[in-house]
Design an enzyme around this catalytic site. Structure first.
Site, short mmCIF file in Angstrom:
data_model
loop_
_atom_site.label_atom_id
_atom_site.label_comp_id
_atom_site.label_asym_id
_atom_site.label_seq_id
_atom_site.Cartn_x
_atom_site.Cartn_y
_atom_site.Cartn_z
N CYS A 1 -6.49 -8.30 -9.53
CA CYS A 1 -5.01 -8.96 -9.69
C CYS A 1 -4.78 -8.27 -11.54
O CYS A 1 -3.79 -7.97 -11.85
CB CYS A 1 -3.97 -9.60 -9.61
N SER B 1 1.41 -18.56 1.73
CA SER B 1 1.23 -17.17 1.28
C SER B 1 1.85 -15.85 1.58
O SER B 1 3.13 -16.43 2.93
CB SER B 1 -0.51 -16.75 1.53
N CYS C 1 -0.94 -11.46 -11.17
CA CYS C 1 -1.17 -12.61 -10.12
C CYS C 1 0.28 -13.06 -9.65
O CYS C 1 1.17 -13.33 -10.21
CB CYS C 1 -2.20 -13.21 -9.69
N ASP C 2 0.45 -13.74 -8.28
CA ASP C 2 1.80 -14.17 -8.06
C ASP C 2 2.38 -15.03 -8.78
O ASP C 2 3.55 -14.91 -9.23
CB ASP C 2 1.12 -15.07 -6.62
N GLU D 1 -0.54 -23.34 -0.96
CA GLU D 1 -0.49 -22.63 0.22
C GLU D 1 -1.50 -22.77 0.85
O GLU D 1 -2.53 -23.00 1.16
CB GLU D 1 -0.42 -20.77 -0.36
#
Length: 574
Positions: A56, A477, A129-130, A451
């Site tokens: 990522c 997620s 990334c997230d 998550e």
């Protein structure tokens, strides 16, 4: 752009570069090879979440160099710095996931501290990334200096024996392996081909969801968040973003001019329309909080309720981010939403134009079937649904994109941690028709609101994704699919009803009318509440302990400070 248009007397960098008293400060800048001209120009922070933890983020350093060229070409002086990221795909399924949501606020805090300490005048922020995406955007609206957001781009899809796959397939393969439906050799093969390049997870999981948000909310250049990480066109977006931030300085266009209530509604609509991650209902309130705007889970859910689901993207659909970019990108999705009245067109964006003006020359592509017209949707309501009821007075959320069954009633089987539930799932110690309850995983109780992809993917891999439901005060997620409800609040750690449930209690889930209820009487609930005692945590020091002391409820974004409403001064105006 002529450097003379910039008046240093109104920029933060005057505190480090202007006047005789700042000679020591300037000496440090000369030590790094800057010229007098460069020192006298606006200083632009190029903030990158680069690291070698996962694909990522590992292309962000190269992309940052192109941003710096764009800044320099427009008579700015770029100053690159890095912050952390915690990559969910690697943190998933163990105690490392407690670091994930915490990292969002650490990213925002660390960017703020770097900007404040060195008095930079603007930000171009790169994230992969997230949690790094909302973390970077939170810092931009918190500081309120001219800012442009850049997504590092998605990964290319993998190929397993002729079938397009993502990392989601690997998590689900673990479930198949656990029940004997996949061999050791096949599992090894799929793990080696699922992730073939740099970039964030390829489907409409949290990273791509928040990348869609970045364009919809107006902080990123049109098309820039859709291009996959390996595509050379990313360099053009990066260079243009560096140039654009200099124009924003000259015109004094700031993030809070862009991130308004209407822009947040636009962002929520694109999440629903794309079947995006439930995590958006956590991150949008957090971004709003930085601006001093009230916009909680229920506000997000109202937008979800009235927005059609139109992008056929994994995990509920069949395509990945690369496919949508090649079909017309995020602007294609936004144009049809705009034409049919689902988003506001008059919101300012980082282009210096409104969203409607940005969309003016976007034309519909009849040769693709990734995005449906908003008046001919996959389903008439959004791919994400908010829930409320006596089990979730502070709300809950479920991703329904691709689901056929939207109501579920069954007896609870309770677990006090993800590990307990994952073990039961792995050993098939549950029954069809049950509602698995994972609690003490909320923002305070986790701490860190983990998550649960490892558990939900294992259920799906076992063929039980539509035969059981799962609720938690933790998170899911963006890759999670099936009847999985997250963000249940109040959380167990503060005495919420989810912490008072016992095995066998009947739970009712209705994703049509947005309800989440238990069937306990008030008398029985009060009896259990009187006997309930807070659960001790073994996180009694360090950053995760610190997070638990300040974090708020999920409904409001699990934020850790008072936000824009309480600020006495804004950094941009120091």
């Amino acid at each position: 752009m002529d450097a003379k248009v910039f008046d240093k007397s109104k920029l933060p960098s005057r505190h480090t570069t202007v006047g005789p008293a700042r000679a020591p400060h300037r000496s440090y800048l000369y030590a790094m090879g800057l010229s007098e001209t460069e020192i006298n120009q606006p200083l632009v922070g190029v903030a990158s979440c680069w690291n070698e933890a996962a694909p990522c983020n590992n292309s962000l350093m190269r992309q940052a160099q192109v941003v710096k060229k764009g800044v320099a070409a427009a008579n700015g002086t770029p100053r690159e710095f890095c912050t952390i990221t915690v990559t969910d795909g690697i943190a998933m399924g163990h105690q490392g996931m407690k670091s994930s949501l915490v990292s969002r606020d650490v990213i925002a805090d660390s960017v703020e501290l770097t900007m404040r300490g060195h008095c930079y005048d603007a930000i171009v922020g790169l994230a992969g990334c997230d949690k790094s995406l909302p973390g970077m955007m939170m810092s931009m609206v918190r500081l309120n200096v001219p800012s442009v957001f850049i997504y590092g781009g998605s990964i290319l899809p993998g190929n397993f024996r002729g079938r397009q796959i993502t990392v989601q397939d690997v998590f689900e393969a673990v479930g198949q392996h656990s029940v004997g439906n996949m061999s050791d050799e096949d599992l090894k093969e799929i793990e080696q081909v699922a992730c073939p390049s740099s970039g964030s997870c390829g489907a409409q999981f949290t990273a791509n969801t928040m990348a869609t948000v970045a364009e919809a909310i107006g902080l990123a250049l049109p098309y820039s968040c859709g291009a996959p990480a390996p595509y050379e066109i990313r360099d053009r977006f990066c260079f243009a973003s560096g140039e654009k931030v200099m124009e924003l300085i000259a015109r004094n266009i700031r993030p809070r001019d862009i991130v308004t209530r209407e822009a947040l509604e636009n962002a929520a609509a694109t999440v629903a329309a794309s079947g995006g991650s439930t995590n958006a209902a956590l991150h949008l309130p957090a971004i709003a909080h930085e601006c001093g705007i009230d916009f909680d889970l229920f506000d997000v859910a109202e937008i979800f309720k009235r927005t059609p689901y139109i992008a056929d993207l994994k995990p509920g659909g069949k395509y990945v981010a690369k496919d949508m970019f090649e079909a017309g990108g995020i602007p294609l999705l936004m144009k049809t939403l705009l034409e049919h009245g689902f988003i506001h067109g008059d919101c300012m964006t980082v282009t210096g134009r409104t969203l409607a003006e940005n969309m003016e020359h976007v034309t519909w592509n009849d040769e693709q079937d990734v995005v449906y017209p908003a008046n001919k949707p996959i389903t008439p309501t959004g791919g994400v649904v908010g829930l409320k009821g006596n089990l979730a007075e502070d709300g809950a959320i479920v991703k329904v994109a691709g689901m056929s069954t939207l109501k579920f009633t069954g007896p609870a089987r309770c677990f006090d941690s993800e590990e307990e539930c994952f073990k039961a799932v792995t050993n098939k110690e549950y029954e069809e028709g049950e509602v698995l309850v994972i609690r003490y995983e909320g923002p305070k109780g986790g701490p860190g609101m983990r998550e649960m992809l490892a558990t939900t993917a294992a259920l799906y891999g076992q063929g039980m994704g539509d035969k059981v439901a799962l609720i938690t005060d933790g998170r899911f997620s963006g890759a999670t699919r099936g009847f999985c409800i997250g963000h249940v609040g109040p959380e167990a750690a503060v005495g919420g009803p989810i912490g008072l449930l016992q095995d066998g209690d009947i739970i009712e889930i209705d994703a049509v009318d947005g309800k989440l209820n238990h069937q306990l009487s008030d008398e029985e609930l009060e009896k259990r509440r009187a006997a309930w005692k807070p659960r001790e945590t073994d996180y009694t020091s360090g950053v995760i302990w610190k997070y638990a002391q300040t974090v708020g409820i999920a409904r409001n974004g699990a934020v850790t400070h008072p936000g824009g409403k309480e600020e006495k001064h804004c950094y941009a105006d120091i």
